[in-house]
Design an enzyme around this catalytic site. Structure first.
Site, PDB file in Angstrom:
ATOM      1  N   GLU A   1       0.811  -1.227   0.000  1.00  0.00           N
ATOM      2  CA  GLU A   1       0.000   0.000   0.000  1.00  0.00           C
ATOM      3  C   GLU A   1       0.838   1.268   0.000  1.00  0.00           C
ATOM      4  O   GLU A   1       0.519   2.222  -0.703  1.00  0.00           O
ATOM      5  CB  GLU A   1      -0.934   0.031   1.226  1.00  0.00           C
ATOM      6  CG  GLU A   1      -2.213  -0.761   1.054  1.00  0.00           C
ATOM      7  CD  GLU A   1      -2.011  -2.248   1.270  1.00  0.00           C
ATOM      8  OE1 GLU A   1      -0.880  -2.654   1.607  1.00  0.00           O
ATOM      9  OE2 GLU A   1      -2.984  -2.996   1.102  1.00  0.00           O
TER      10      GLU A   1
ATOM     11  N   HIS B   1     -10.016  -5.171  10.913  1.00  0.00           N
ATOM     12  CA  HIS B   1     -10.680  -5.003   9.625  1.00  0.00           C
ATOM     13  C   HIS B   1     -12.016  -4.290   9.740  1.00  0.00           C
ATOM     14  O   HIS B   1     -12.809  -4.316   8.816  1.00  0.00           O
ATOM     15  CB  HIS B   1     -10.897  -6.376   8.958  1.00  0.00           C
ATOM     16  CG  HIS B   1      -9.621  -7.025   8.506  1.00  0.00           C
ATOM     17  ND1 HIS B   1      -8.680  -7.508   9.379  1.00  0.00           N
ATOM     18  CD2 HIS B   1      -9.126  -7.240   7.269  1.00  0.00           C
ATOM     19  CE1 HIS B   1      -7.663  -8.015   8.704  1.00  0.00           C
ATOM     20  NE2 HIS B   1      -7.898  -7.861   7.421  1.00  0.00           N
TER      21      HIS B   1
END
Lengths: 366, 285
Positions: free
Chosen positions: A95, A164
């Site tokens: 990322e 998450h």
């Protein structure tokens, strides 16, 4: 895979009679005419990206699984086949690297749409979002503009655990130089994503995984390729006169359900779908509070330093004399998201929490 | 008085023009080719290094001298201003590294991009910035290149392909690969030089970006300016392997003598040709 889990949970015996998805569908179909075409949020996002890529060759997609896998949540389905590998890039699981590459491409004048598989993973790239993207226009005194969109599902899904399920709306909304959008319906999804891609500034586009499969009616105007929703304007989803409820993303659906329940008890709630977290449509919130005199803010994220905290402070600064009751903040419980289904349910705002808060604001609770 | 006024006007021009109008230094327009040998040989990693013979001209030699001397004097002046507290915050000086900025400019065009970290004053000058824009920015004035809003670490000159000026160590490397991505996407046939220090060479995002640059054959040239210190920490305490030109592993690398402007010019010309045909290359100066 997450879809399968959700179906299993929904079909499990002993689960509440009205599941989340069913509730939203009921409310959505009640709120709109049944003559319009139905479109899922997923299709709304896909069509928005498709149309913007078609209209502007500088727009390109980058992210994990966006190409050959058709998108981790199938949002980018069919786009690799349609536009080819020169416009749709599958990245390694890096990322920081691909967010930085996206920002660099935006410096040069391209219009990247960078997908984070969930906004939780944007933390790996947050230096590029804040320091390389958000601040560059100001630091360069306008020389460098960064027309980039960072998008992905934000907040809780179903049973995905603490790492998450975090909502980052407040994190990004606190940063000058960013725009932060949170769609609820398919109309929001299409209009806001198109506006985000066309915008010359970095935009954080916070989707919601559980809304992807939800259908909403869309008018012909919404389906037109030039359709756009203005950034910085909230939408009054339901008019009311007794209490204002602000919400964004999935919580708008909950707020609408709560408003139905409150209506049966004689409380007319006005539901504001914020749509834009930064810039926040303070004017619409103030007008509503001046009308109703009571405010309940709803968010999935944590209360401390959250969106509700900002709305509360802002309303107190501007509309203090109009308030008839303390502002009620409904937010996620102050714990990392637990995994067990019953604990997860307790960690997130539920419709009954919003109903109770509105009644407290009306001095009608026990 | 007239002399002072003229000098002040000179500050507004790009420095090479300003200095050429000063009568004290000798100038030459001679373009007779001269061949020079670099003082040290190049070392290649997974690549055949370029030749040590570099073509130059008397005019270019004088330009190199003037430009590097100007950069040195500018940085020393900035140092004095910083110690006098007329420059606030940070002031990272490039004196000693001038050959890299000047040699690089000689090998490329203003359509090629350069991005660097915070030791950016001389790169800005090399890209065509003026002394006035530089000092005004350092001292927080509105005539600064970022109108006083950036400061020492945030100089930009987009019209000449200079994309900053970045305060976060290592961030400029993925950004530079992004510029290269955009150049390839736009089919511009230009390259990006992403400059970083030996401290930044250890950053994870460098390897993330280099991996993607190699996968997609981006015209990105990573240039490690090794001054043997990462902030205050010596190289031998921070890097297990100080062979920064080999850090690319599967990406070719070139070790260059950064004190030799001709070596820098040759290496940048070589790197540009390589990057346009074969993708990324790492070099260490």
């Amino acid at each position: 895979m997450l879809g399968i889990i959700r179906q299993r949970v929904a079909s499990c015996k002993g689960f509440p009679a009205l599941t989340l998805e069913q509730g939203i569908r009921v409310v959505a179909s009640q709120a709109y005419s049944s003559n319009s075409k139905q479109m899922t949020v997923r299709d709304a996002l896909n069509s928005a990206i498709d149309e913007e890529m078609s209209a502007d060759p500088k727009v390109f997609l980058m992210g994990e699984e966006v190409g050959e896998y058709q998108g981790a949540y199938k949002i980018t389905k069919g786009l690799l086949d349609k536009y080819g590998p020169e416009r749709v890039y599958d990245t390694p699981i890096t990322e920081a690297g691909f967010a930085g590459i996206g920002v660099g491409a935006a410096y040069y004048g391209l219009k990247p749409v960078i997908e984070f598989m969930t906004i939780n993973f944007s933390l790996q790239a947050i230096d590029h979002i804040i320091n390389s993207a958000a601040k560059s226009n100001y630091m360069s005194s306008g020389q460098i503009s960064v027309p980039i969109v960072f998008r992905g599902p934000n907040g809780a899904a179903a049973g995905v655990g603490a790492q998450h399920s975090h909502c980052y709306a407040a994190w990004y909304a606190s940063c000058p130089g960013l725009k932060v959008l949170a769609p609820y319906s398919s109309e929001d999804a299409r209009g806001l994503l198109k506006a985000a891609i066309r915008d010359p500034d970095p935009v954080i586009f916070l989707e919601n995984e559980l809304l992807y499969g939800e259908s909403f009616p869309v008018s012909a105007e919404v389906l037109d390729s030039s359709f756009c929703v203005p950034i910085g304007k909230a939408k009054i989803e339901r008019e009311g006169k007794d209490a204002t409820i602000t919400a964004f993303s999935k919580m708008v659906g909950y707020a609408l359900q709560a408003a139905e329940i409150l209506a049966k008890d004689g409380i007319s709630a006005e539901v504001i779908n914020l749509r834009s977290i930064r810039p926040l449509d303070r004017a619409t919130i103030y007008d509503s509070v001046k009308k109703t005199s009571r405010l309940v803010t709803v968010e999935e994220g944590f209360a401390q330093h959250g969106i509700g905290a900002e709305i509360c402070a802002s309303v107190v600064e501007e509309c203090f004399d109009h308030l008839d009751a303390p502002i009620e903040r409904i937010a996620g419980t102050d714990v990392p998201m637990p995994y067990a289904a019953n604990l997860e349910r307790m960690a997130l705002p539920q419709v009954e929490d919003i109903v109770r808060a509105a009644k407290r604001a009306c001095y009608r609770s026990n | 008085m007239a002399q002072l006024t003229r000098r002040a006007t000179d500050l507004l021009k790009p420095f090479s023009v300003a200095l050429s109008s000063t009568r004290l230094l000798t100038t030459t327009t001679s373009t007779t080719p001269i061949t020079v040998e670099t003082s040290l040989p190049f070392t290649g990693h997974r690549i055949d290094p370029p030749s040590r013979s570099v073509e130059t001209t008397p005019q270019e030699l004088m330009t190199f001298f003037r430009d590097m001397a100007l950069m040195r004097r500018m940085e020393i002046a900035a140092d004095s201003l910083y110690k006098a507290k007329l420059i606030r915050g940070f002031c990272h000086l490039y004196d000693g590294q001038e050959a890299v900025a000047v040699g690089m400019e000689a090998a490329i065009t203003k359509k090629d991009c350069i991005i660097t970290a915070y030791r950016d004053h001389c790169i800005f000058l090399g890209r065509g910035g003026t002394l006035l824009q530089c000092f005004a920015e350092l001292m927080g004035r509105k005539d600064g290149c970022s109108k006083g809003k950036g400061g020492s670490m945030h100089f930009y000159k987009k019209d000449s392909g200079f994309y900053g000026g970045h305060g976060i160590v290592g961030a400029q490397i993925p950004l530079g690969c992004g510029l290269a991505f955009a150049q390839k996407y736009s089919k511009d046939e230009t390259v990006t030089f992403a400059l970083y220090g030996d401290g930044a060479a250890n950053q994870g995002q460098l390897f993330e970006a280099l991996n993607m640059a190699a996968l997609w054959d981006l015209p990105a040239i990573l240039v490690c300016e090794n001054n043997h210190y990462g902030m205050g920490t010596a190289e031998w305490r921070a890097a297990k392997s100080p062979a920064y030109y080999k850090r690319g592993d599967y990406v070719p690398g070139l070790k260059v003598d950064g004190m030799d402007v001709f070596a820098v010019k040759q290496a940048c010309k070589f790197a540009k040709e390589h990057a346009l045909k074969n993708g990324p290359i790492v070099s260490a100066y």
